[in-house]
Design a protein around this motif. Sequence first.
Motif, PDB file in Angstrom:
ATOM      1  N   TYR A   1       0.629  -1.156  -0.055  1.00 28.74           N
ATOM      2  CA  TYR A   1      -0.032   0.000  -0.021  1.00 28.74           C
ATOM      3  C   TYR A   1       0.805   1.225   0.041  1.00 28.74           C
ATOM      4  CZ  TYR A   1       0.886  -1.010   4.925  1.00 28.74           C
ATOM      5  OH  TYR A   1       1.629  -1.376   6.143  1.00 28.74           O
ATOM      6  N   VAL A   2       2.248   1.265  -0.032  1.00 30.08           N
ATOM      7  CA  VAL A   2       2.834   2.248  -0.112  1.00 30.08           C
ATOM      8  C   VAL A   2       4.327   2.171  -0.831  1.00 30.08           C
ATOM      9  CG1 VAL A   2       4.490   1.899   1.912  1.00 30.08           C
ATOM     10  CG2 VAL A   2       3.643   4.239   1.464  1.00 30.08           C
ATOM     11  N   LEU A   3       4.944   2.991  -1.602  1.00 30.52           N
ATOM     12  CA  LEU A   3       5.999   2.984  -2.029  1.00 30.52           C
ATOM     13  C   LEU A   3       7.367   2.437  -1.207  1.00 30.52           C
ATOM     14  CD1 LEU A   3       6.097   6.424  -4.170  1.00 30.52           C
ATOM     15  CD2 LEU A   3       5.856   4.155  -5.219  1.00 30.52           C
ATOM     16  N   PRO A   4       8.330   1.808  -1.829  1.00 22.82           N
ATOM     17  CA  PRO A   4       9.423   1.337  -1.026  1.00 22.82           C
ATOM     18  C   PRO A   4       9.996   2.443  -0.423  1.00 22.82           C
ATOM     19  CG  PRO A   4       9.563   0.360  -3.120  1.00 22.82           C
ATOM     20  CD  PRO A   4       8.388   1.259  -3.282  1.00 22.82           C
ATOM     21  N   SER A   5      10.516   2.306   0.868  1.00 23.08           N
ATOM     22  CA  SER A   5      11.290   3.144   1.659  1.00 23.08           C
ATOM     23  C   SER A   5      10.193   4.231   2.319  1.00 23.08           C
ATOM     24  CB  SER A   5      12.452   3.756   1.010  1.00 23.08           C
ATOM     25  OG  SER A   5      13.540   2.998   0.731  1.00 23.08           O
ATOM     26  N   PHE A   6       9.024   4.128   2.020  1.00 15.11           N
ATOM     27  CA  PHE A   6       8.290   4.984   2.833  1.00 15.11           C
ATOM     28  C   PHE A   6       7.208   4.201   3.717  1.00 15.11           C
ATOM     29  CE2 PHE A   6       9.726   7.502  -0.763  1.00 15.11           C
ATOM     30  CZ  PHE A   6       9.897   8.736  -0.130  1.00 15.11           C
ATOM     31  N   ASP A   7       7.319   3.090   4.225  1.00 26.59           N
ATOM     32  CA  ASP A   7       6.664   2.491   5.038  1.00 26.59           C
ATOM     33  C   ASP A   7       7.081   2.861   6.669  1.00 26.59           C
ATOM     34  OD1 ASP A   7       8.920   1.209   4.575  1.00 26.59           O
ATOM     35  OD2 ASP A   7       8.484  -0.771   5.465  1.00 26.59           O
ATOM     36  N   ALA A   8       6.100   2.319   7.491  1.00 30.47           N
ATOM     37  CA  ALA A   8       6.458   2.639   9.053  1.00 30.47           C
ATOM     38  C   ALA A   8       6.039   1.413   9.721  1.00 30.47           C
ATOM     39  CB  ALA A   8       5.856   3.955   9.407  1.00 30.47           C
ATOM     40  N   MET A   9       6.794   0.726  10.012  1.00 32.82           N
ATOM     41  CA  MET A   9       6.447  -0.686  10.803  1.00 32.82           C
ATOM     42  C   MET A   9       6.393  -0.211  12.200  1.00 32.82           C
ATOM     43  SD  MET A   9       7.400  -3.346  12.691  1.00 32.82           S
ATOM     44  CE  MET A   9       9.004  -3.742  12.203  1.00 32.82           C
ATOM     45  N   VAL A  10       5.308  -0.674  12.917  1.00 33.23           N
ATOM     46  CA  VAL A  10       5.171  -0.498  14.262  1.00 33.23           C
ATOM     47  C   VAL A  10       4.696  -1.793  15.138  1.00 33.23           C
ATOM     48  CG1 VAL A  10       4.712   2.053  14.477  1.00 33.23           C
ATOM     49  CG2 VAL A  10       2.625   0.342  14.312  1.00 33.23           C
ATOM     50  N   SER A  11       4.990  -1.832  16.473  1.00 35.29           N
ATOM     51  CA  SER A  11       4.664  -3.102  16.937  1.00 35.29           C
ATOM     52  C   SER A  11       4.659  -3.148  18.404  1.00 35.29           C
ATOM     53  CB  SER A  11       5.641  -4.426  16.590  1.00 35.29           C
ATOM     54  OG  SER A  11       6.838  -4.145  17.253  1.00 35.29           O
ATOM     55  N   ASP A  12       3.831  -3.633  19.264  1.00 37.39           N
ATOM     56  CA  ASP A  12       4.055  -3.647  20.607  1.00 37.39           C
ATOM     57  C   ASP A  12       5.383  -4.115  21.345  1.00 37.39           C
ATOM     58  OD1 ASP A  12       1.585  -2.617  20.900  1.00 37.39           O
ATOM     59  OD2 ASP A  12       0.752  -4.505  21.400  1.00 37.39           O
ATOM     60  N   ALA A  13       6.174  -4.714  20.478  1.00 33.30           N
ATOM     61  CA  ALA A  13       7.381  -5.277  20.704  1.00 33.30           C
ATOM     62  C   ALA A  13       8.526  -4.271  20.780  1.00 33.30           C
ATOM     63  CB  ALA A  13       7.969  -6.406  19.835  1.00 33.30           C
ATOM     64  N   GLY A  14       8.320  -3.024  20.325  1.00 34.90           N
ATOM     65  CA  GLY A  14       9.319  -1.970  20.408  1.00 34.90           C
ATOM     66  C   GLY A  14       9.505  -1.125  19.090  1.00 34.90           C
ATOM     67  N   ALA A  15       9.037  -1.734  17.977  1.00 32.70           N
ATOM     68  CA  ALA A  15       8.994  -0.862  16.785  1.00 32.70           C
ATOM     69  C   ALA A  15       8.287   0.566  16.801  1.00 32.70           C
ATOM     70  CB  ALA A  15       9.027  -1.665  15.614  1.00 32.70           C
ATOM     71  N   ASP A  16       8.877   1.430  16.557  1.00 30.02           N
ATOM     72  CA  ASP A  16       7.970   2.780  16.860  1.00 30.02           C
ATOM     73  C   ASP A  16       8.265   3.835  15.884  1.00 30.02           C
ATOM     74  OD1 ASP A  16       6.328   4.287  18.076  1.00 30.02           O
ATOM     75  OD2 ASP A  16       7.377   4.707  19.947  1.00 30.02           O
ATOM     76  N   LEU A  17       7.291   4.674  15.698  1.00 24.96           N
ATOM     77  CA  LEU A  17       7.160   5.968  14.621  1.00 24.96           C
ATOM     78  C   LEU A  17       7.295   7.191  15.812  1.00 24.96           C
ATOM     79  CD1 LEU A  17       7.053   7.655  12.201  1.00 24.96           C
ATOM     80  CD2 LEU A  17       4.656   7.525  12.554  1.00 24.96           C
ATOM     81  N   VAL A  18       8.171   8.156  15.766  1.00 18.76           N
ATOM     82  CA  VAL A  18       8.459   9.032  16.641  1.00 18.76           C
ATOM     83  C   VAL A  18       8.783  10.163  15.889  1.00 18.76           C
ATOM     84  CG1 VAL A  18       9.887   9.974  18.567  1.00 18.76           C
ATOM     85  CG2 VAL A  18       9.619   7.290  18.438  1.00 18.76           C
ATOM     86  N   PHE A  19       8.103  11.405  16.054  1.00 19.63           N
ATOM     87  CA  PHE A  19       8.334  12.571  15.442  1.00 19.63           C
ATOM     88  C   PHE A  19       8.270  13.579  16.438  1.00 19.63           C
ATOM     89  CE2 PHE A  19       3.753  11.909  15.455  1.00 19.63           C
ATOM     90  CZ  PHE A  19       3.160  13.032  15.704  1.00 19.63           C
ATOM     91  N   LEU A  20       8.720  14.958  15.921  1.00 22.74           N
ATOM     92  CA  LEU A  20       8.974  16.038  16.786  1.00 22.74           C
ATOM     93  C   LEU A  20       8.582  17.262  16.087  1.00 22.74           C
ATOM     94  CD1 LEU A  20      10.567  17.676  19.041  1.00 22.74           C
ATOM     95  CD2 LEU A  20      12.396  17.972  17.438  1.00 22.74           C
ATOM     96  N   ASN A  21       7.697  17.984  16.742  1.00 23.93           N
ATOM     97  CA  ASN A  21       7.128  19.157  15.995  1.00 23.93           C
ATOM     98  C   ASN A  21       8.040  20.412  16.208  1.00 23.93           C
ATOM     99  OD1 ASN A  21       5.549  21.336  15.167  1.00 23.93           O
ATOM    100  ND2 ASN A  21       4.268  21.318  16.767  1.00 23.93           N
ATOM    101  N   ASP A  22       8.624  20.601  15.144  1.00 22.04           N
ATOM    102  CA  ASP A  22       9.699  21.685  15.517  1.00 22.04           C
ATOM    103  C   ASP A  22       9.571  22.594  14.161  1.00 22.04           C
ATOM    104  OD1 ASP A  22      10.355  20.220  13.146  1.00 22.04           O
ATOM    105  OD2 ASP A  22      12.605  19.801  13.460  1.00 22.04           O
ATOM    106  N   THR A  23       8.283  22.996  14.113  1.00 22.42           N
ATOM    107  CA  THR A  23       7.652  23.931  12.983  1.00 22.42           C
ATOM    108  C   THR A  23       7.359  25.275  13.354  1.00 22.42           C
ATOM    109  OG1 THR A  23       5.327  23.301  13.474  1.00 22.42           O
ATOM    110  CG2 THR A  23       6.378  21.937  11.785  1.00 22.42           C
TER     111      THR A  23
END
Length: 441
Positions: A308-330
């Motif tokens: 469902y997305v182009l290569p190198s633009f996926d974001a895997m997450v899991s309860d085991a630790g894989a996470d997506l983290v971002f910072l609002n620096d706008t």
Amino acid sequence: MDKIKYFFTLVFVASVFLLLFAVFPSDVVFADGQKGFFAVEPTKKTEGTGSVVKPWDVTVTLKYTDKEFAYRLSDNIADFTPEQIESRLIFRSPAVKGEWVADMADKGIDAEQSICFILPRFKDFVEKVCSSLDYEPIDATIIFKPNAKEKFSYTKDKEGRRVNDKQLYEAVLKGLKDGETCLVNDLPVEKISPDLPLSAALNATKKRGEFTTDCSNSTKGRKHNIALALSFFNGKIIKDGERVSFNETVGARTRDRGFDVAKVLLKGKYVDGVGGGVCQASTTLYNALLLSGVTVKGVCQHSLQSSYVLPSFDAMVSDAGADLVFLNDTGSDLYIAAKMTNGVARVEIYGLKKEYEIVRRSEIVGTIPFETKKVVDDGSYSHLVTFTDQTVTVSEGKDGIKSQGWLDYYKDGKKVNSRLIRVNTYGPMDRLLVTGSKERE
């Protein structure tokens, strides 16, 4: 006879005493720079009138639009002792008062303190004026309704007002130095701008970016999980400088928290698991963040390429630790609208208008050929194959890839910069052939 002489002598002495007071009135002390002091209040009559003038008195009249405020020194000393009157220069001329304030300034005492010393209760007067006129500015407010057609509404700002007491004291000091007993001044008032005027509020709610992914062919449970995960971000306001974790925001993916069973990718294979599909929600959010110019601090890839997305633009997450983290620096708050409608997952991000238009670019820089594996059914595929002379293709092979993710930045339609953000390797999916385990009779 002696009594008559004694009487006339008393009359004469009394006349001389009265004559001296007539010739040397008490207010003459203010004519030459005055260093004299009177324990009684010095006054004099104005010629042609019966009014009494107090040359030591000071009146401050302040005007602002239709309002007028007045302070009079003589109205504020009724309870003073002679010693207090002397120490605070009450019966000294305005000019002497002004010189004394200047002398105190040379000794490190600011004019405000000195003025309030020689003009008793003047500070209270100024505070009363300020409380009557001062009011704080009111910021515009932003009302965010992520599910509405018009996602933002606003209330107007209002300017504040404040008496500039520093300028006020400066004007009073100048009047004293000039020897004025009646100080009439236009009150120095300044406007205070709100921290968030309506114009800034409007500018802080521009759409920075959006992204969608298709999940129309997903199972009911998978669609449910995607929608549920997105709901934790729908209406979320990210403060400027705030760091956000997808896992902390969404929480554990369990049945108790409403998540369903659906296919999840585990060690290169798709298996049933609670929360299957949540990675599509995180991937949709991830791409919206990239297109909005938001800094992503941490992202993980899948072991296999996502459909469902182009290569190198996926974001895997899991309860085991894989996470997506971002910072609002706008430099401003971010507003997120996230939901699934008609089989389409959508994330929209609003905030300050960004400087550049951002375009994703995926490049495949290498392939990893798949292998064909042949196995005899161990009972796992008995619903597909039975006999030894039967072979079925359980899964078609798919090459793995090596890819790069780029962001291209455009301004006024011209590309001004490109940035490599990721390099990934996605494993191949082997072709699986299964032969039956039973001989025919």
